[in-house]
Design a protein around this motif. Structure first.
Motif, mmCIF file in Angstrom:
data_model
loop_
_atom_site.group_PDB
_atom_site.id
_atom_site.type_symbol
_atom_site.label_atom_id
_atom_site.label_comp_id
_atom_site.label_asym_id
_atom_site.label_seq_id
_atom_site.Cartn_x
_atom_site.Cartn_y
_atom_site.Cartn_z
ATOM 1 N N HIS A 278 0.819 -1.219 0.000
ATOM 2 C CA HIS A 278 0.000 0.000 0.000
ATOM 3 C C HIS A 278 0.856 1.274 0.000
ATOM 4 O O HIS A 278 1.632 1.515 0.920
ATOM 5 C CB HIS A 278 -0.954 -0.018 1.194
ATOM 6 N N VAL A 279 0.670 2.073 -1.044
ATOM 7 C CA VAL A 279 1.475 3.290 -1.244
ATOM 8 C C VAL A 279 1.435 4.194 -0.009
ATOM 9 O O VAL A 279 2.476 4.673 0.460
ATOM 10 C CB VAL A 279 0.977 4.066 -2.489
ATOM 11 N N ASP A 280 0.256 4.417 0.551
ATOM 12 C CA ASP A 280 0.159 5.331 1.702
ATOM 13 C C ASP A 280 0.973 4.825 2.887
ATOM 14 O O ASP A 280 1.610 5.603 3.589
ATOM 15 C CB ASP A 280 -1.306 5.515 2.122
ATOM 16 N N ARG A 281 0.944 3.516 3.115
ATOM 17 C CA ARG A 281 1.742 2.964 4.220
ATOM 18 C C ARG A 281 3.225 3.127 3.927
ATOM 19 O O ARG A 281 4.036 3.333 4.825
ATOM 20 C CB ARG A 281 1.416 1.487 4.445
ATOM 21 N N SER A 282 3.619 3.005 2.654
ATOM 22 C CA SER A 282 5.040 3.119 2.307
ATOM 23 C C SER A 282 5.538 4.540 2.530
ATOM 24 O O SER A 282 6.715 4.758 2.807
ATOM 25 C CB SER A 282 5.282 2.685 0.855
ATOM 26 N N ILE A 283 4.638 5.507 2.420
ATOM 27 C CA ILE A 283 5.030 6.903 2.642
ATOM 28 C C ILE A 283 5.295 7.130 4.131
ATOM 29 O O ILE A 283 6.241 7.802 4.514
ATOM 30 C CB ILE A 283 3.927 7.857 2.102
ATOM 31 N N SER B 236 5.218 -7.677 -10.613
ATOM 32 C CA SER B 236 5.524 -6.267 -10.368
ATOM 33 C C SER B 236 4.300 -5.420 -10.727
ATOM 34 O O SER B 236 3.183 -5.948 -10.815
ATOM 35 C CB SER B 236 6.775 -5.864 -11.144
ATOM 36 N N THR B 237 4.505 -4.160 -10.904
ATOM 37 C CA THR B 237 3.372 -3.234 -11.003
ATOM 38 C C THR B 237 3.629 -2.158 -12.049
ATOM 39 O O THR B 237 4.786 -1.785 -12.302
ATOM 40 C CB THR B 237 3.136 -2.579 -9.625
ATOM 41 N N ASP B 238 2.546 -1.625 -12.604
ATOM 42 C CA ASP B 238 2.688 -0.510 -13.557
ATOM 43 C C ASP B 238 3.184 0.755 -12.855
ATOM 44 O O ASP B 238 3.598 1.708 -13.506
ATOM 45 C CB ASP B 238 1.363 -0.245 -14.298
ATOM 46 N N GLY C 144 9.673 -1.776 5.870
ATOM 47 C CA GLY C 144 9.140 -3.107 5.577
ATOM 48 C C GLY C 144 9.018 -3.351 4.074
ATOM 49 O O GLY C 144 9.077 -4.489 3.602
ATOM 50 N N PHE C 145 8.839 -2.270 3.305
ATOM 51 C CA PHE C 145 8.716 -2.387 1.844
ATOM 52 C C PHE C 145 10.062 -2.783 1.241
ATOM 53 O O PHE C 145 10.140 -3.644 0.363
ATOM 54 C CB PHE C 145 8.216 -1.071 1.239
ATOM 55 N N LEU C 146 11.128 -2.128 1.750
ATOM 56 C CA LEU C 146 12.457 -2.468 1.229
ATOM 57 C C LEU C 146 12.796 -3.916 1.563
ATOM 58 O O LEU C 146 13.357 -4.650 0.756
ATOM 59 C CB LEU C 146 13.510 -1.542 1.850
ATOM 60 N N ARG C 147 12.416 -4.324 2.755
ATOM 61 C CA ARG C 147 12.745 -5.658 3.236
ATOM 62 C C ARG C 147 12.047 -6.710 2.364
ATOM 63 O O ARG C 147 12.695 -7.525 1.717
ATOM 64 C CB ARG C 147 12.279 -5.763 4.698
ATOM 65 N N THR C 148 10.748 -6.668 2.330
ATOM 66 C CA THR C 148 10.016 -7.731 1.618
ATOM 67 C C THR C 148 10.118 -7.582 0.099
ATOM 68 O O THR C 148 10.357 -8.559 -0.615
ATOM 69 C CB THR C 148 8.533 -7.728 2.041
ATOM 70 N N ASP C 149 9.959 -6.358 -0.409
ATOM 71 C CA ASP C 149 9.821 -6.178 -1.858
ATOM 72 C C ASP C 149 11.171 -6.222 -2.591
ATOM 73 O O ASP C 149 11.216 -6.388 -3.813
ATOM 74 C CB ASP C 149 9.078 -4.860 -2.173
ATOM 75 N N ILE C 150 12.263 -6.068 -1.839
ATOM 76 C CA ILE C 150 13.595 -6.197 -2.461
ATOM 77 C C ILE C 150 14.349 -7.397 -1.874
ATOM 78 O O ILE C 150 14.641 -8.358 -2.577
ATOM 79 C CB ILE C 150 14.438 -4.907 -2.305
ATOM 80 N N PHE C 151 14.600 -7.349 -0.559
ATOM 81 C CA PHE C 151 15.393 -8.429 0.042
ATOM 82 C C PHE C 151 14.674 -9.774 -0.079
ATOM 83 O O PHE C 151 15.296 -10.808 -0.358
ATOM 84 C CB PHE C 151 15.720 -8.109 1.512
ATOM 85 N N GLY C 152 13.366 -9.766 0.095
ATOM 86 C CA GLY C 152 12.586 -11.009 -0.030
ATOM 87 C C GLY C 152 12.715 -11.610 -1.426
ATOM 88 O O GLY C 152 12.801 -12.835 -1.587
ATOM 89 N N ASN D 258 10.340 5.192 -13.636
ATOM 90 C CA ASN D 258 10.373 6.444 -12.877
ATOM 91 C C ASN D 258 9.551 6.301 -11.591
ATOM 92 O O ASN D 258 8.585 7.016 -11.381
ATOM 93 C CB ASN D 258 9.795 7.561 -13.776
ATOM 94 N N PRO D 259 9.942 5.328 -10.728
ATOM 95 C CA PRO D 259 9.150 5.124 -9.508
ATOM 96 C C PRO D 259 9.320 6.317 -8.579
ATOM 97 O O PRO D 259 10.423 6.826 -8.444
ATOM 98 C CB PRO D 259 9.752 3.849 -8.911
ATOM 99 N N ARG D 260 8.209 6.745 -7.952
ATOM 100 C CA ARG D 260 8.273 8.013 -7.212
ATOM 101 C C ARG D 260 7.813 7.918 -5.765
ATOM 102 O O ARG D 260 7.610 8.932 -5.115
ATOM 103 C CB ARG D 260 7.457 9.065 -7.959
ATOM 104 N N ASN D 261 7.542 6.704 -5.288
ATOM 105 C CA ASN D 261 7.245 6.573 -3.855
ATOM 106 C C ASN D 261 7.938 5.301 -3.360
ATOM 107 O O ASN D 261 8.353 4.463 -4.175
ATOM 108 C CB ASN D 261 5.721 6.571 -3.609
ATOM 109 N N PRO D 262 8.066 5.139 -2.038
ATOM 110 C CA PRO D 262 8.839 3.980 -1.549
ATOM 111 C C PRO D 262 8.259 2.641 -1.996
ATOM 112 O O PRO D 262 9.015 1.683 -2.195
ATOM 113 C CB PRO D 262 8.790 4.144 -0.021
ATOM 114 N N TYR D 263 6.945 2.544 -2.171
ATOM 115 C CA TYR D 263 6.374 1.281 -2.666
ATOM 116 C C TYR D 263 6.871 0.997 -4.083
ATOM 117 O O TYR D 263 7.453 -0.054 -4.355
ATOM 118 C CB TYR D 263 4.838 1.321 -2.638
ATOM 119 N N SER D 264 6.654 1.945 -4.997
ATOM 120 C CA SER D 264 7.013 1.662 -6.392
ATOM 121 C C SER D 264 8.527 1.551 -6.562
ATOM 122 O O SER D 264 9.012 0.758 -7.383
ATOM 123 C CB SER D 264 6.411 2.694 -7.350
#
Ligand code: NAD
Ligand code: TYD
Length: 340
Positions: free
Chosen positions: A84-89, A122-124, A94-102, A142-148
């Protein structure tokens, strides 16, 4: 085939598992999920007794847990993520951990165990805002928030395993999904369940932002097709072209439910809010995929599911969700003159 689905207790993963078991009667599915706030075993109650399905609670960042389920698998489909983008802001770690390290842990284990196919979901949103033509797969990211940004990191890493080791990875970039079992933090289930309860619909900014609202079953059908026919090393957009502005979606929901548009409250915008997403899915269409739901059909089907399933979402709207909602919306609603 034995496939490992990670994040299968979440929204898209659970819809995918149900579809996969239905379409592939001879295959076996293992679901590895950490059961974060977004993971919910209720989503798969109906397949729980199926001998071809098993659930293992575990974290994709935990090599031991991952190695425990990898042996004998023919393919991995990685849905597990913080989403969820809002939570990543508010809290990106946790986003870096799961979405990259995981993703790293899964790739290492899958490669070591000789798993013959790896689909990274992945995501658009990695393309960032699309103000002109829909993006093809080779458009710059051109990802612009911590989620993307985390999702972009995860997919770059996955692709690097193809380029470096020749490991057969496929990356999919899906548009916004809607449909059954979506946690009510995302716009459609949040607006719909709030409308049912007579609560305000907190629309960020002008509400003129636009998304491609694809039905989750169309997304799952695309992933299933790519699992079979996708070319290793390739990236595939999955988008229905169901463009709708947020304000039009909010109005549509209220009309469908017979509620007043007065429930729409324009609140302070999301920081760095991407104005529009748009992707070109002709590469996937060339393989035989086409969406079954148009924009209104997808939104209507999703609304009807929440109307028919209050027993699913009502319990979720207490506890952790309540605290999150207060944090996210209380001040915004008060600033806008609504109590919420
Ligand atoms: P979701 O938040 O509903 O579910 C995520 C699932 O992953 C949950 O069951 C959660 O428990 C699990 N999970 C989270 N961290 C984990 C970890 N460390 N180890 C194991 N399991 C973990 O998400 P969703 O909407 O179903 O999205 C699934 C995937 O699709 C994600 O990778 C997301 O980035 C991608 N995607 C989503 C959309 C969308 O519109 N929802 C669009 C395009 C792509
Ligand atoms: P969301 O479902 O969070 O998906 P994403 O941001 O990943 O695309 O949001 C969809 C759109 O709805 C997005 O433009 C933000 C907007 N939105 C609101 O206006 N109000 C809300 O309360 C939420 C959650 C989203």
């Amino acid at each position: 085939m034995k496939i490992l689905v990670t994040g299968g207790a979440g929204f898209i993963g659970s819809n995918f598992i149900r579809m996969y078991l239905d379409r592939h009667p001879d295959d076996v599915v293992v679901n590895l999920d950490k059961l974060t706030y977004a993971g919910n075993l209720e989503n798969l109650r109906d397949v729980e007794g199926d001998a071809r399905y098993s659930f293992v609670k575990g974290d994709i960042c935990d090599r031991e847990a991952v190695d425990g389920v990898m042996p004998g698998c023919d393919a991995v489909v990685n849905f597990a993520a913080e989403t969820h983008v809002d939570r990543s802001i508010g809290d990106p770690e946790g986003f870096l951990r799961t979405d990259i390290f995981g993703v790293h842990v899964l790739l290492e284990s899958a490669r070591e165990h000789g798993v013959g196919r790896f689909v990274q979901i992945s995501t658009d949103e990695v393309y960032g805002p699309a103000l002109g033509d829909p993006f093809p797969e080779d458009a710059p990211l051109n990802p612009r928030n911590p989620y993307s940004a985390s999702k972009a990191g995860g997919e770059y890493l996955a692709r690097s395993y193809f380029l470096t080791y020749g490991y057969p990875v496929i990356v999919t970039r899906g548009a916004n999904n809607i449909g059954p079992n979506q946690y009510p933090e995302k716009a459609l289930p949040l607006f719909t369940t709030n409308a049912i309860e007579g609560e305000p619909l907190p629309l960020y900014g002008s509400g003129e932002q636009e998304r491609d609202y694809m039905h989750v079953l169309d997304h799952c059908a695309g992933v299933d097709l790519l699992l079979e026919k996708g070319e290793p090393g390739e990236i595939y957009n999955i988008g229905a072209g169901n463009h709708m502005r947020n304000i039009d979606m909010a109005r549509f929901i209220l009309r469908e439910l017979g509620k007043s548009e007065d429930l729409i409250v324009h609140v302070r915008d999301r920081e760095g809010h991407d104005f529009r997403y748009a992707i070109d899915s002709s590469k996937l269409r060339a393989l035989g995929w086409s969406p079954e739901f148009d924009a209104e059909g997808a939104v209507r089907d999703a609304i009807r599911w929440y109307v028919a399933n209050p027993a699913w979402w009502m319990p979720l709207k207490s506890g952790e969700y309540r605290d999150y909602y207060e944090r996210m919306y209380r001040e915004r609603l008060e600033e806008a003159g609504a109590s919420g």
